[in-house]
Design a protein around this motif. Structure first.
Motif, PDB file in Angstrom:
ATOM      1  N   TYR A 204      60.167 -20.922  11.439  1.00 55.16           N
ATOM      2  CA  TYR A 204      60.430 -21.921  10.396  1.00 55.16           C
ATOM      3  C   TYR A 204      60.193 -23.344  10.874  1.00 55.16           C
ATOM      4  O   TYR A 204      59.950 -24.232  10.064  1.00 55.16           O
ATOM      5  N   PRO A 301      74.818 -20.436   5.983  1.00 58.83           N
ATOM      6  CA  PRO A 301      75.016 -19.743   4.707  1.00 58.83           C
ATOM      7  C   PRO A 301      74.968 -18.230   4.836  1.00 58.83           C
ATOM      8  O   PRO A 301      75.494 -17.527   3.977  1.00 58.83           O
TER       9      PRO A 301
ATOM     10  N   MET C  97      49.633 -23.894   4.597  1.00 62.05           N
ATOM     11  CA  MET C  97      49.636 -22.583   5.256  1.00 62.05           C
ATOM     12  C   MET C  97      50.689 -21.665   4.672  1.00 62.05           C
ATOM     13  O   MET C  97      51.753 -22.114   4.249  1.00 62.05           O
ATOM     14  N   LEU C  99      52.642 -18.367   6.163  1.00 58.49           N
ATOM     15  CA  LEU C  99      52.766 -17.629   7.416  1.00 58.49           C
ATOM     16  C   LEU C  99      53.128 -16.174   7.163  1.00 58.49           C
ATOM     17  O   LEU C  99      53.462 -15.767   6.052  1.00 58.49           O
ATOM     18  N   THR C 104      61.499 -15.207   8.663  1.00 58.04           N
ATOM     19  CA  THR C 104      61.695 -16.176   9.735  1.00 58.04           C
ATOM     20  C   THR C 104      60.969 -17.484   9.459  1.00 58.04           C
ATOM     21  O   THR C 104      61.196 -18.460  10.152  1.00 58.04           O
ATOM     22  N   SER C 105      60.096 -17.517   8.455  1.00 52.41           N
ATOM     23  CA  SER C 105      59.362 -18.753   8.182  1.00 52.41           C
ATOM     24  C   SER C 105      60.134 -19.714   7.303  1.00 52.41           C
ATOM     25  O   SER C 105      59.716 -20.839   7.107  1.00 52.41           O
ATOM     26  N   LEU C 106      61.245 -19.249   6.726  1.00 54.22           N
ATOM     27  CA  LEU C 106      62.065 -20.156   5.931  1.00 54.22           C
ATOM     28  C   LEU C 106      63.306 -20.503   6.742  1.00 54.22           C
ATOM     29  O   LEU C 106      63.885 -19.638   7.403  1.00 54.22           O
ATOM     30  N   ASN C 107      63.681 -21.757   6.666  1.00 56.69           N
ATOM     31  CA  ASN C 107      64.858 -22.187   7.427  1.00 56.69           C
ATOM     32  C   ASN C 107      66.113 -21.569   6.812  1.00 56.69           C
ATOM     33  O   ASN C 107      66.391 -21.775   5.634  1.00 56.69           O
ATOM     34  N   PRO C 108      66.876 -20.806   7.622  1.00 59.11           N
ATOM     35  CA  PRO C 108      67.997 -20.052   7.058  1.00 59.11           C
ATOM     36  C   PRO C 108      69.114 -20.917   6.494  1.00 59.11           C
ATOM     37  O   PRO C 108      69.898 -20.435   5.685  1.00 59.11           O
ATOM     38  N   VAL C 109      69.215 -22.184   6.893  1.00 62.95           N
ATOM     39  CA  VAL C 109      70.372 -22.965   6.474  1.00 62.95           C
ATOM     40  C   VAL C 109      70.095 -23.891   5.282  1.00 62.95           C
ATOM     41  O   VAL C 109      70.972 -24.639   4.882  1.00 62.95           O
ATOM     42  N   PHE C 110      68.895 -23.844   4.734  1.00 62.16           N
ATOM     43  CA  PHE C 110      68.626 -24.669   3.557  1.00 62.16           C
ATOM     44  C   PHE C 110      68.278 -23.793   2.354  1.00 62.16           C
ATOM     45  O   PHE C 110      67.711 -22.718   2.503  1.00 62.16           O
ATOM     46  N   GLN C 115      63.648 -26.314   0.057  1.00 61.72           N
ATOM     47  CA  GLN C 115      62.556 -26.259   1.031  1.00 61.72           C
ATOM     48  C   GLN C 115      61.207 -26.477   0.355  1.00 61.72           C
ATOM     49  O   GLN C 115      60.265 -26.923   0.984  1.00 61.72           O
ATOM     50  N   TYR C 153      69.736 -19.068  -0.787  1.00 57.90           N
ATOM     51  CA  TYR C 153      69.313 -19.208   0.599  1.00 57.90           C
ATOM     52  C   TYR C 153      68.345 -18.071   0.901  1.00 57.90           C
ATOM     53  O   TYR C 153      68.381 -17.030   0.234  1.00 57.90           O
ATOM     54  N   HIS C 155      68.194 -15.664   2.938  1.00 46.64           N
ATOM     55  CA  HIS C 155      68.687 -14.306   3.159  1.00 46.64           C
ATOM     56  C   HIS C 155      69.166 -13.648   1.868  1.00 46.64           C
ATOM     57  O   HIS C 155      69.431 -12.460   1.842  1.00 46.64           O
ATOM     58  N   LEU C 166      57.176 -19.076  -0.024  1.00 50.29           N
ATOM     59  CA  LEU C 166      56.184 -19.647   0.891  1.00 50.29           C
ATOM     60  C   LEU C 166      54.907 -20.020   0.132  1.00 50.29           C
ATOM     61  O   LEU C 166      54.310 -21.057   0.386  1.00 50.29           O
ATOM     62  N   ILE C 169      55.537 -23.206  -1.673  1.00 54.83           N
ATOM     63  CA  ILE C 169      55.446 -24.347  -0.748  1.00 54.83           C
ATOM     64  C   ILE C 169      53.973 -24.649  -0.484  1.00 54.83           C
ATOM     65  O   ILE C 169      53.547 -25.794  -0.486  1.00 54.83           O
TER      66      ILE C 169
END
Lengths: 306, 350, 322
Positions: A204, A301, C97, C99, C104-110, C115, C153, C155, C166, C169
């Motif tokens: 990420y 989260p 791009m 991926l 794993t390509s997305l930030n887990p906390v946002f 994003q 999120y 997950h 993705l 984005i």
């Protein structure tokens, strides 16, 4: 999140009950307090009378009940050396002092350890990385009491810049807090470095860069928050330990905290006070564990929503 | 908290409903037979105290037999229960309901000796040859380990001799025996895993995506090897795969699984000539060929696989089915033989 | 080729990786052109250099990687001559791009929606309503209930949905060029089919030029116009997909296509390729494929030149040299 917190609270309560029971068992059955308390030339009748006064002649289960009941109301018993003093009264001021010292040490730890680790990670393989890693290792291997004495000699005796003992204004905090926090600083720096490195290698972060975000946004927004997850755990647990493990440092700097109280009470064999301090320490550790778990859920989260 | 816990009463009460089959239609010896096999898992917690919020019906009533020399390919997408079914076959999980019979005996009630025998007879080759081999062990110890454990009377020299023989069979050389797994490429590691599985002369090998982690130019070698070994030793293969072309090459029977149940179960020839279940058709069309002539019609399904905790009523595929009818939400279609050797669970074929 | 339509022209690209066992020439003199609006498939096995080629174009190499030579001409400008600052303005805005691993390509906390909005906010400073645009994009990539999904999120979403995020984005700043690095290899077959469809729709809508990196020859045959087959850091064959797949000229392409199992027939054995790809530290000096090649002869000791089999079809094999 609601259930998550509630579940953690109840789990903590169970842990507390288990810990208090263990402390009760240890302090009551490993040694007979009455024997410790009596002078060597005491007679059998003195022994029996003392046991009766302390309530030790009653069955263990009854004593346990009384003990737990008192605990539930926040009563830790009376000192057996300083007659008329309740343990809670004795503990209160030292606890405040220890907390203040621990807080100061924590601030020192976070303000030095975190940047040190992050700087190292961002400069991986470069001189800055090595310098900060040397710092960290040095901090880990230096014993606190030794560092304390050296710093007293240097800053108090030779340079006469800082007071060597006691509490007071902010100057009094500098030496003991630095010494107390050094170990944690080193640990935190290493942890922050490795967790930051792992995250900088993640997909990420690659994605954030592929989006065209500037490097500082990538680091300070996308990487840092994730890197903080293990750091929070560490800090929370370490804060609890700082309060409770400060015995040597408090002795070296004559700091009137919990560590000192425990040290003194051990010397005078005041087992009720010792027991009370341990209990309090356990309580603090469990509470901080709980706090860490909740903060965790707030940052991450994945934990909040399950 | 999604704690996965095996749910209670592993098959204990479920009596064997039908007499076990001893020979299949083609006259081969039946080794394994699944009768209305189910495996459910308790998941999550409702509210505060730990009562399970529901059950994942990972495998929810399947029937099939595996005979000597036969290859069944089990295809389906993630979450359809194919891995769980593989685990039940390996006796890593016990059935929640229904029965799995090994040479006519329920695997739940096997005696200690029979369990040992079962473990020797049913071996596995897993998908990832990087994580499935212990990196600290030499190849000869990896391949010889099942022998050392199960054939206590064998001397060290005998074990090594057998390992050398196995190495030869999977196309590796004796000099490789002294090496460690990291010295090998993915294809060679998978050969090592095959040699290990072969060491006890198993009757059944569970192949869990055996080539999907390998490079494209290596896959054909390993698939050929698997076929050669089967012809030589008459083992049964149970292959879990999401790649239908691989399944086509290796199998003689195909089972298509969707949300814990078989949508279609047929001889490979019949199946690939004409897949009947709408899900099978979509799955077949999602396997993209490199040819440009006579390409099958592409069917793109809408939506995603529903949760196996609360599968749709009636036919589980109805929420994504392009040919859904009224009856589909009401009655769950059973697997029915529509032609000899071709079974499908769909209301379109009545 | 000085085609006006060429949007990206890569010339003799060389990317090295510094590893403990020495320098690995991950991309070893790769050249190709991509025309506006077309889809180029770069296909190869792991370690063939296909992903490194893509990441060299946008200069997002791993720490140990460095482009050591060549040109990457995008719309007339050499991207390799741009400063890191200037590249930040290219990435996400002009070249985006997708991926491989959507989890794993997305930030887990946002939140996923944030994003998407983040990219819009960053590149299109005067965009009136980045959040609204993000919701609109989520609708466009066919995420159900986009306004609700915005707050999810990563997950909380399925793999297919995450890959759509993705994708959203990727097209959020209406780029001209999209590099998709194995975007479907973590997806199930029917979800992959959906995603490929979506990608084609987005391509039409935004007039995207796409580089699709994959190891799946079937995907290339289905969605690509041209293909570049990579082996051991080099492009061994390139041309229109039909030409290359129906009349493969390089022995590697030919053998690989033959070795793929098919749904239509069941041979007794698959024609397999012997041996394995060379280790990156032990590259053969001549043709990289020679040790596994059935047609190998003495000339193969030397690396073959890129040879035109037809005006658009190029193969690097001595057998094609007339």
């Amino acid at each position: 999140m609601k259930w998550y917190i509630l579940r953690r609270v109840v789990q903590s309560a169970f842990v507390l009950i288990a810990v208090t029971t263990m402390i009760f068992v240890l302090s009551n059955f490993l040694a007979d307090p009455a024997v410790i308390l009596l002078p060597e030339d005491a007679q059998k009748e003195d022994y029996e009378r003392l046991r009766h006064d302390l309530g030790l002649d009653r069955p263990a289960i009854v004593r346990y009940g009384i003990y737990m009941k008192a605990l539930a109301t926040g009563d830790l018993g009376e000192s057996i050396r300083r007659v008329g003093y309740k343990v809670t009264d004795l503990i209160w001021t030292p606890l405040g002092n220890s907390a203040k010292l621990a807080l100061a040490a924590m601030i020192f730890t976070v303000c030095t350890g975190l940047p040190l680790g992050i700087i190292a990670a961002l400069n991986r393989g470069k001189p800055l990385d090595y310098i900060s890693r040397i710092f960290a290792v040095a901090g880990l291997v230096t014993p606190g009491w030794w560092l304390g004495i050296i710093m007293i000699i240097l800053f108090s005796v030779k340079l006469r810049l800082l007071p060597a003992a006691g509490t007071g204004d902010i100057k009094h905090y500098i030496l003991p807090a630095t010494v107390l926090g050094t170990h944690a600083m080193a640990g935190l720096a290493r942890l922050a470095r490795s967790s930051m490195l792992e995250i900088l290698d993640s997909e990420y972060i690659k994605m954030a860069r592929a989006k065209g975000l500037p490097w500082r946004t990538v680091v300070w927004k996308h990487a840092l928050r994730n890197a903080l997850i293990p750091v929070v755990t560490f800090s929370g647990l370490y804060f609890a330990l700082l309060i409770t493990q400060a015995i040597t440092i408090e002795v070296v700097f004559a700091w009137p905290g919990l560590g000192r109280l425990m040290f003194d009470s051990l010397g005078s064999q005041d087992y009720v006070v010792v027991q009370g301090t341990i209990m309090l320490a356990a309580f603090i550790v469990v509470m901080f564990n709980l706090l860490v778990d909740i903060t965790y859920g707030w940052i991450d989260p994945r934990i909040r929503y399950t | 908290m999604t704690a996965m816990k095996s749910s209670s009463t592993p098959g204990g009460g479920a009596a064997v409903a039908m007499p076990p089959q001893t020979t299949s239609m083609s006259g081969r010896k039946v080794l394994l037979e699944a009768q209305n096999l189910k495996k459910h898992f308790a998941v999550g917690r409702a509210g505060f105290l730990g009562k399970p919020a529901g059950h994942v019906r990972a495998v929810d009533g399947v029937d099939f037999t595996i005979s000597a020399g036969q290859t069944i390919a089990l295809a389906g997408e993630s979450g359809c229960g194919k891995t769980t079914l593989g685990n039940v076959l390996l006796r890593l999980e016990l059935p929640t309901e229904g029965a799995l019979l090994w040479e006519g005996k329920d695997i739940v009630t096997l005696t200690k000796e029979e369990r040992q025998g079962y473990r020797r007879s049913v071996q596995a080759v897993f998908q990832d040859p990087w994580s499935s081999l212990d990196g600290r062990m030499k190849v000869q110890d990896l391949v010889g380990e099942p022998l050392v454990i199960n054939e206590k009377q064998m001397s060290r020299a005998q074990v090594l001799e057998r390992v050398a023989e196995l190495m030869d069979q999977v196309g590796l050389q004796e000099v490789h025996m002294e090496r460690f797994p990291h010295e090998f490429s993915g294809g060679q590691r998978q050969r090592i895993a095959v040699a290990r599985a072969l060491s006890l002369n198993p009757k059944v090998i569970i192949l869990d995506e055996p080539v999907s982690a390998l490079d494209v130019s290596i896959r054909a070698q390993v698939m050929n090897l698997l076929k050669e070994l089967q012809e030589k030793y008459n083992m049964a293969y149970f292959m879990i795969s999401h790649n239908l072309a691989t399944a086509r090459f290796i199998s003689d029977t195909v089972a298509i699984m969707y949300l814990g149940r078989f949508a279609e179960y047929a001889e490979s020839e019949l199946f690939f000539k004409k897949p009947l279940h709408p899900y099978s058709q979509a799955l077949v069309s999602a396997s993209l060929p490199v040819e440009f002539e006579n390409r099958r019609q592409r069917i793109v399904l809408q939506g995603e696989v529903p949760s196996p905790i609360n599968p749709p009523s009636g036919c589980r595929f109805r929420t994504r089915c392009p040919q859904v009818m009224d009856i589909c939400s009401e009655i769950q279609p059973e697997l029915m033989e529509v032609a000899r050797g071709h079974r499908v669970a769909c209301h379109l074929y009545k | 080729m000085n085609d006006k339509d060429v949007i990206l022209s890569v010339r003799n690209l060389q990317t090295h990786l510094r590893t403990r066992r020495g320098v690995v020439k991950a991309v070893d003199g790769v050249s190709f052109d991509v025309r506006r609006g077309e889809t180029l498939g770069i296909v190869g096995e792991s370690g063939s250099g296909k992903s490194m080629t893509a990441f060299s174009i946008v200069q997002l190499l791993p720490r140990v990687g460095r482009v050591v030579g060549g040109e990457v001409i995008f719309n007339g400008e050499d991207l390799l001559k741009k400063s890191p600052r200037e590249m930040e303005k290219v990435r996400g805005k002009h070249v985006s791009m997708v991926l491989q691993d959507p989890l794993t390509s997305l930030n887990p906390v946002f939140r996923t929606g944030d994003q998407i909005a983040e990219t819009i906010r960053h590149h299109l400073k005067d965009a009136p309503d980045p959040k609204g645009k993000a919701v609109e994009l989520m609708r466009q990539v066919r995420i159900p209930a986009p306004a609700t999904a915005y707050r999810y999120y990563p997950h909380q979403m399925s793999g297919g949905m995450r890959q759509r995020v993705l994708g959203a984005i990727g097209v959020s700043c209406e780029p001209e060029f999209l590099i998709a690095d194995e975007p479907t290899s973590a997806l199930d077959p029917t979800i992959q089919a959906q995603y490929l469809d979506l990608l084609k729709d987005l391509q039409k809508q935004y007039n995207l030029t796409i580089i699709f990196i994959t190891h799946d020859f079937g995907i290339v045959a289905t969605i690509c116009d041209t293909v570049a087959v990579m082996y051991a850091g080099k492009i061994v064959e390139t041309g229109p997909v039909r030409d290359v797949f129906q009349r493969p000229s390089h022995p590697y392409t030919e053998a690989l296509l033959k070795s793929l199992p098919s749904l239509e027939e069941k041979p007794k054995r698959l024609p397999s390729i012997s041996g394995q790809p060379p280790m990156p530290h032990e590259m053969p000096t001549g043709c990289r494929f020679a040790p596994r090649c059935p047609y190998k002869f003495d000339k193969c000791e030397e690396y073959p030149p890129d040879t035109h089999v037809s005006p658009t079809h190029i193969s690097a094999c001595w057998r094609s040299v007339k």
